[in-house]
Design an enzyme around this catalytic site. Structure first.
Site, mmCIF file in Angstrom:
data_model
loop_
_atom_site.group_PDB
_atom_site.id
_atom_site.type_symbol
_atom_site.label_atom_id
_atom_site.label_comp_id
_atom_site.label_asym_id
_atom_site.label_seq_id
_atom_site.Cartn_x
_atom_site.Cartn_y
_atom_site.Cartn_z
ATOM 1 N N ARG A 70 -3.765 0.310 -11.022
ATOM 2 C CA ARG A 70 -3.379 -1.070 -10.732
ATOM 3 C C ARG A 70 -4.352 -1.957 -11.474
ATOM 4 N NH1 ARG A 70 -1.200 -4.316 -5.663
ATOM 5 N NH2 ARG A 70 0.502 -2.958 -6.301
ATOM 6 N N HIS A 110 5.954 -3.648 -11.768
ATOM 7 C CA HIS A 110 5.641 -2.695 -10.709
ATOM 8 C C HIS A 110 6.795 -1.680 -10.708
ATOM 9 C CE1 HIS A 110 3.873 -0.983 -7.280
ATOM 10 N NE2 HIS A 110 3.533 -2.053 -6.604
ATOM 11 N N LYS A 132 -19.193 -4.978 -15.913
ATOM 12 C CA LYS A 132 -20.201 -5.096 -16.964
ATOM 13 C C LYS A 132 -19.538 -5.289 -18.316
ATOM 14 C CE LYS A 132 -22.798 -1.714 -14.349
ATOM 15 N NZ LYS A 132 -22.932 -0.256 -14.373
ATOM 16 N N ARG A 158 -1.755 -0.203 0.566
ATOM 17 C CA ARG A 158 -0.436 0.381 0.718
ATOM 18 C C ARG A 158 0.024 1.171 -0.505
ATOM 19 N NH1 ARG A 158 3.280 -2.670 0.091
ATOM 20 N NH2 ARG A 158 1.707 -4.299 0.006
ATOM 21 N N THR A 159 -0.065 0.577 -1.668
ATOM 22 C CA THR A 159 0.406 1.270 -2.868
ATOM 23 C C THR A 159 -0.491 2.453 -3.205
ATOM 24 O OG1 THR A 159 1.377 -0.762 -3.741
ATOM 25 C CG2 THR A 159 0.944 0.993 -5.313
#
Lengths: 312, 312, 312
Positions: free
Chosen positions: B110, B139, B88, B57-58
C-alpha cells in the site's frame, strides 16, 4: 562465542582470526543454504526484534535470516519507542529483563541511544544483536556484510584503498567499518567530508593504533581515481547534518556517472542505504556498484551466519 | 498471468474473459478452502507486506488469505512510511530492489503515492500486488471482491444499475470499480456527489469508450429507487474533501433506513469501509447490506484466488 | 467459560471458585508446559491482536503465550489507532464485525476507550480478551497474574494486607486487582495516593459490599511496615496525573531501599510495569521484589491458561 559474552554490540568484538577462520567460511555455507531456499536448522528457536528507530531494511534482513534458517520471529516491534512502554519511561534495562523472562533465544535491538555492553550483559541472558545504536553509534552486523562484500569482490581486504564519504561524524556504519578495517594490513582510508562533520578523533586514534593510514579531504574527485572502493553514505538528517554534494565552499561529495568513470575498472561502489541523492541513479547499473546487490545479499548471509553460530 | 507482467497494479489489467473463465471459478474453490479451515498449497511461499499508509483491514485480509493457503508472511510493516528508510528518503525503486534480493514470492504494497507500473516492472521480479495507491489511486483487489459480491448477490453484472456515492474525485476504490464495470454490458451508473468532488474526466472517458451509460446527480433520494446497488463511500478526509450528507446546497448523500426503504427489495447496499456516518447503523441489519459480510468474505476469497494463481 | 459469554472484559467476571478450582490448577500445568519449552495443543488456532494503545510488554506476553501453546498469531497491529481504519473514523463495532469474518479463534484487544461488554458480545463471535482499556479501564489478565503472584509467594490471598500506591484514580490495573481482592476474605487495603488522584468511589463501594477493609493515606512510610505486599504503580502521565514522590504537601509515595527495609521480611514488592522512578533500582535485587520476575512469568502462565481454556 566471544569469551563468555554472547552479545554482539560492537565491531571491536570481532578479530581477524575469527573473521577468517570462522565467520567467512560459515558465511559461504549460509549463502548455499539461502540459494537452496532455506533450511530448518534453527527450528524451534525464538527471535524477538525490538526496533526503537525505524528501519524496514535492517529488520527485514534479520527476520529473513531467521526464516531462512527455520527459526521463528515470535515477536517484532517496528516502533518500540513510540508504541511501547518505552514512551512511559521504561528503561532499556527493565525491558531486557522482562523480555528475557519469556526465554527468547536471541534479541535483535535497534536503539536510539547507546546499547551499553555492561548493561546488556547484566540484564540479558539471551544474546543481544545490535541492529544499530547511537552515541556514538555502531552497526556491527553491517560492518560484517561490508567486509564480506569487499573480500568477495576484491579477493582480499589487506591492502585496500578506500574512500569513505559523507557525514562521517554521525554515521554508525562508518564507525563499525573502521573498526573492522583496523584488523587488516596496509589499509589506506581517505575520509571525504565537510569539515564540520568529519570523522571523530576517537576513530582516528583507533586507526592510528592499528596502523591504518588515513587522510582527510573535502573533494571526492581527487580521491576517487586512487581507490579500490568508494563507501558513500547518506546525510544523517535526523542528526542535524546536511550536505550540498557539490557546494563550492564545502567540497565535492557526489557519486555520479562522471565520477564513476574516473574510478579504477575493478573498484567497487558501496553504500549502506538508504540512499538520498548522493549516488545518482545512472550509477546503479554500473557493474562496480554493489549497494543494491552484493551488500544486500551479504547482509542476509552475515546475519544467518551469526544466528547459526549463536543458536545451534 | 497478465502477458508477462506478473504484477497487479490496475483493475484495467483484468478482462471479462479472465474474470469469467479464471477468476470467478477459482474464487468458488477458494471459498470452499476457507470454509474448510484452510489448506497447505502455498506452504514454503513467502509474502512481504509493506504498508506506507494505514489499513488494518486490507493488510489483515491479504495476510489472512496467505495464511489460509498455508503460505507465510515473513515480514510485515504497518507503517513503512514513518518507520522505515522511506522517511530517510529511500525511493520506492530502491526499496523494491532491496526487498527482491531476499527472494520473496510476493509483495503486497500500500503506497501513498502512485505505484508506477513500469517502475515496478523494472525493479521487482517478485509479483507486486497493489493494496491501494494514490494519484490517481487504484485498489484493484477491492474491485475484484466487489465484482464477485455483485455477481453472487445479483446473478450477473451485465445490466447492473448502480449508484456510486460520495467523494468520487479521490476514491481509489471507485476508480478501480469503474474499470471493472466497463468490462460488462448494459451498465448504468449514477454518480452521486457534491459537484466539487465529482468523478474525474478520465474515468468518464473510459466509461464512454466502453459503452457504459452514466449520469451525474447530487441527490441520492431520486436515484436510489432505480438501482440494483448503492455503492456508498466515505469522505476521504485525508484528501481534503468533506461532506455534509444532507446539506441543502450540496445535495443528499446519506444512506439511512428511510432511503433503504425506497430501494428495490433485491438491491444491495455496498461500502468499501471504513465507514464514518454515511450509512446509519440501523441499515446494518438490512438483509440487502453486504458491507460487513459478503464484501469482507469476498475480500479474503479474492486475495486467496490471486495468491493461488500467482504462487502455485 | 463464563455462562455463555466467552469474552474476558472485566475482572468482575472471575469468581473465587473459578480461580481456585479451575484457573490456579491449570496455571500450574501451563507453567510446566512453559518450562518444558512449549507444546502444540493449540496448533491450527489463530490469534489476532489489535493494540490501539502502545504496549510492547503486554502484546508480547499474549503472543508468547500463544506461541508456547503452538497457536499462531496470524495478524498483529501495534498501533491500530494510528495505523488502521480507526483513524478514518471506523468504530470498534465495525472492526469487530470485520475481523470476525476472517474466523479468528481469539482476539486480543488493547483499546484507548471503553471495551463495552454488550457491544463486544453483539459484534464478536470470537472470544475477545481485554488487554487493557480505558474509562474507567480494566486489565483483567493483569489481575490474574497478580493474584497468582500473591498466592505463590504468600501461600494464600485470604488475610492479605496490601498497600496500593500511586495514581489510583486512573490505574486500570488497580481497578482490576481490587475486583479480584474483593473475592477473598479478611483483606486489608491501604490506598496511598495524593488526594487529587485517589481511588474512585465506585471501587470503594465495590470493596465495601464485598467486606474488604480499606484505609486511605498519603504516606507510604507509615503503611509499609504493616503490609504483606506493596503494590506500587507508575504515574499515568497520559491521563494528566503527575506525582512528586516525596513532596511535602502531597505525601510520600517512593519505594527505595530505606522504605523496603521497613517492610516485613516476607512481604513482597509488586509493580505492573512499566516503571518510571517510583521504585529505585537498588530495590530490584531485593528478594522480595517480584515485578521483574514472578509477575512477568505469571503473566505468560495466566495468558496461556486463558487461551487453553478458551481454545481447546
Amino acid at each position: 562465542m566471544f569469551e563468555g559474552f554472547p552479545h554482539i554490540i560492537s565491531a571491536k568484538q570481532f578479530s581477524r582470526e575469527w573473521l577468517e577462520n570462522k565467520f567467512f567460511p560459515l558465511t559461504d555455507e549460509m549463502q548455499a543454504v539461502f540459494d537452496s531456499g532455506g533450511c530448518e536448522v534453527l527450528k524451534g528457536k525464538r527471535m524477538v526484534s525490538l526496533f526503537y528507530q525505524p528501519s524496514t531494511r535492517t529488520r527485514m534482513s534479520f527476520e529473513m535470516a531467521m526464516d531462512y534458517l527455520g527459526g521463528k520471529v515470535v515477536f517484532s516491534s517496528e516502533n518500540a519507542r513510540e508504541s511501547s512502554s518505552a514512551e512511559k519511561g521504561e528503561t532499556l534495562r527493565d525491558t531486557l529483563m522482562v523480555v528475557n523472562r519469556y526465554k527468547p533465544d536471541v534479541l535483535v535491538i535497534r536503539y536510539d541511544r547507546s546499547l551499553d555492553a555492561s548493561l546488556v550483559a547484566s540484564a540479558s541472558r539471551a544474546p543481544v544483536l545490535n541492529a544499530g545504536d547511537r552515541e556514538p553509534g555502531e552497526h556491527p552486523t553491517q560492518a560484517l556484510l561490508e567486509a564480506r562484500t569487499i573480500l568477495k569482490r576484491r579477493g582480499a581486504i589487506d591492502g585496500l584503498k578506500i574512500a569513505i564519504v559523507g557525514d562521517l561524524k554521525n554515521s554508525r556504519t562508518v564507525r563499525s567499518l573502521c573498526y573492522i578495517l583496523g584488523m587488516f594490513k596496509n589499509i589506506q582510508i581517505y575520509f571525504v567530508s565537510p569539515t564540520d562533520i568529519k570523522i571523530k578523533d576517537d576513530v582516528k586514534e583507533y586507526l592510528h593504533k592499528n596502523n591504518v593510514a588515513f587522510e582527510e579531504s573535502t573533494d571526492l574527485r581527487t580521491v576517487a581515481p586512487k581507490v579500490d572502493a568508494v563507501y558513500q553514505t547518506r546525510t544523517q538528517k535526523e542528526c542535524g547534518g546536511s550536505i550540498d554534494r557539490k557546494d563550492h565552499n564545502l567540497g565535492y561529495f557526489l557519486v555520479d556517472k562522471e565520477l564513476a568513470e574516473s574510478m579504477k575498472p575493478d573498484a567497487i561502489i558501496m553504500h549502506p542505504l538508504p540512499r538520498e541523492d548522493e549516488i545518482t541513479l545512472d550509477v546503479d547499473s554500473d557493474s562496480r556498484s554493489v549497494y543494491l546487490t552484493d551488500q544486500i545479499d551479504n547482509g542476509v548471509f552475515a546475519r544467518m551466519t551469526l544466528l547459526k553460530m549463536i543458536l545451534s
